[in-house]
Scaffold this active site. Structure first.
Site, PDB file in Angstrom:
ATOM      1  N   LYS A 172      37.445  44.414  42.666  1.00  0.00           N
ATOM      2  CA  LYS A 172      36.941  45.789  42.910  1.00  0.00           C
ATOM      3  C   LYS A 172      37.089  46.079  41.358  1.00  0.00           C
ATOM      4  O   LYS A 172      35.881  46.951  41.523  1.00  0.00           O
ATOM      5  CB  LYS A 172      38.108  46.438  43.897  1.00  0.00           C
ATOM      6  CG  LYS A 172      38.989  46.394  44.955  1.00  0.00           C
ATOM      7  CD  LYS A 172      39.580  47.165  45.646  1.00  0.00           C
ATOM      8  CE  LYS A 172      39.682  47.092  46.897  1.00  0.00           C
ATOM      9  NZ  LYS A 172      40.855  47.230  47.434  1.00  0.00           N
TER      10      LYS A 172
ATOM     11  N   GLN B  13      46.398  50.198  46.546  1.00  0.00           N
ATOM     12  CA  GLN B  13      46.446  48.499  47.233  1.00  0.00           C
ATOM     13  C   GLN B  13      47.520  48.632  48.269  1.00  0.00           C
ATOM     14  O   GLN B  13      48.312  48.406  48.227  1.00  0.00           O
ATOM     15  CB  GLN B  13      45.709  47.527  46.393  1.00  0.00           C
ATOM     16  CG  GLN B  13      45.308  45.768  47.312  1.00  0.00           C
ATOM     17  CD  GLN B  13      44.082  46.420  47.807  1.00  0.00           C
ATOM     18  OE1 GLN B  13      43.228  47.092  46.647  1.00  0.00           O
ATOM     19  NE2 GLN B  13      43.811  45.901  48.962  1.00  0.00           N
TER      20      GLN B  13
ATOM     21  N   ASP C 269      39.577  56.568  49.023  1.00  0.00           N
ATOM     22  CA  ASP C 269      40.107  55.649  49.866  1.00  0.00           C
ATOM     23  C   ASP C 269      40.101  56.062  51.128  1.00  0.00           C
ATOM     24  O   ASP C 269      39.480  55.987  52.310  1.00  0.00           O
ATOM     25  CB  ASP C 269      41.906  55.235  49.967  1.00  0.00           C
ATOM     26  CG  ASP C 269      41.630  53.828  49.293  1.00  0.00           C
ATOM     27  OD1 ASP C 269      40.709  52.849  49.554  1.00  0.00           O
ATOM     28  OD2 ASP C 269      42.411  53.217  49.515  1.00  0.00           O
TER      29      ASP C 269
HETATM   30  N1  GUN Z   1      43.825  46.832  51.808  1.00  0.00           N
HETATM   31  C1  GUN Z   1      42.991  46.095  53.261  1.00  0.00           C
HETATM   32  N2  GUN Z   1      42.212  47.624  52.821  1.00  0.00           N
HETATM   33  C2  GUN Z   1      42.046  48.489  51.825  1.00  0.00           C
HETATM   34  C3  GUN Z   1      41.842  49.755  51.807  1.00  0.00           C
HETATM   35  O1  GUN Z   1      40.319  49.400  52.145  1.00  0.00           O
HETATM   36  N3  GUN Z   1      42.255  50.294  50.825  1.00  0.00           N
HETATM   37  C4  GUN Z   1      43.448  50.060  49.980  1.00  0.00           C
HETATM   38  N4  GUN Z   1      43.914  50.957  48.990  1.00  0.00           N
HETATM   39  N5  GUN Z   1      44.242  49.072  50.204  1.00  0.00           N
HETATM   40  C5  GUN Z   1      43.176  48.646  51.230  1.00  0.00           C
END
Ligand code: GUN
Length: 296
Positions: free
Chosen positions: A54, A98, A121
């Site tokens: 990311k 996350q 998100d």
């Molecule tokens: N962990 C796995 N997929 C995601 C996601 O799309 N967003 C976040 N914040 N954590 C994740």
């Protein structure tokens, strides 16, 4: 193999390019690039890989990336205090915590602490509520929005199509169903208690598999010509000890029957980060009172 391959990697590269192309005009208007803050708690190896990707993608698009790492021993109060600092930081347009969080932390409470306008998100109940009532300014979870983009790119108008979403998670299944409903599909959400899942799936013009069970959906479950979106990313053991990635759909048998299918890897996976950048760009524009660029 009859099915066309839906190239999510190529689509995601295009989307990332369109996001990057919009940054200079934003920076010229506001005096800074959009900023994305990513918070990682603990040392989960898969999460570390995601957070690194990311960060790289954010910088490559020309945005500011702020990484915050807390030890697994951090308290929930410390994490929420960090989120609250990010909420009031004017240089931060998007906040992503996350998941999964270390055991003992309440994910709902942490997500609830995020400013909904920065919730790139789309996990905050304000955003899931907006999505449910069809409010155009919802921030929508990245993976299902990416799936919808691939479906519309492949099929155009989805109106009237039968869609079966397998999986009812808050991150993928439920928002995916809402998005398909908004496109006027007839939507079924199937899950672990669904009776005769193959018969349910066989009705579908669109199948979205998001259950986390390797190769579960078989070719003979599909209606010939169906469009299949495989959200699964499952690492399975191999004899050489390296393991390999496979989806929730048994690709070999499904590709004989489907009209089009996403591969794993290279299908839905690359879309998630591309949509995260898109959501950050959109959130930055809205916060600045600017109209977000069209066609993203
Ligand atoms: N962990 C796995 N997929 C995601 C996601 O799309 N967003 C976040 N914040 N954590 C994740």
């Amino acid at each position: 193999m009859a099915a066309a391959i839906i190239d999510g990697k190529a689509f995601a590269e295009g989307l990332r390019g369109r996001v990057a192309a919009a940054i200079p005009a934003f920076a010229a208007a506001i005096g800074r690039a959009p900023g994305l803050a990513v918070v990682l708690v603990g040392e989960d190896p898969a999460s570390q890989v995601y957070v690194r990707s990311k960060h790289k993608a954010t910088v490559a698009a020309g945005m500011e990336s702020f990484e915050h790492r807390l030890p697994a021993t951090a308290s929930q109060a410390e994490l929420i205090a960090l989120v609250e600092r990010l909420n009031v930081d004017e240089t931060v347009d998007g906040i992503l915590v996350q998941l999964p969080l270390p055991a003992g932390m309440d994910e709902k409470a942490v997500i609830a602490a995020i400013d909904p306008a920065k919730d790139v998100d789309g996990f905050h109940v304000i955003n899931s509520g907006k999505l449910a009532v069809g409010d155009a300014d919802a921030l929508v979870p990245c993976t299902p929005l990416g799936c919808l983009m691939l479906l519309k790119d492949r099929l155009g108008d989805l109106s009237g199509l039968e869609a079966v979403v397998i999986g009812r998670s808050n991150i993928v299944g439920k928002p995916m169903a809402q998005l398909l409903l908004q496109e006027s599909c007839t939507v079924t959400i199937a899950h672990s208690r669904t009776r005769d899942l193959p018969a349910v799936v066989r009705r579908a013009d669109i199948v979205v598999a998001a259950v986390g069970r390797p190769d579960m959906v078989k070719g003979d479950w599909l209606k010939p010509g169906a469009t299949v979106i495989d959200v699964g990313i499952n690492r399975v053991a191999t004899e050489d000890g390296k393991g390999h990635l496979t989806g929730d759909v048994d690709f070999a048998s499904a590709a004989d029957i489907a009209g089009a299918i996403t591969p794993v890897p290279g299908g839905v996976g690359p879309m998630t980060i591309a949509v995260l950048l898109r959501n950050t760009l959109v959130a930055a524009h809205r916060r600045a009172g600017l109209e977000a660029p069209k066609g993203l």
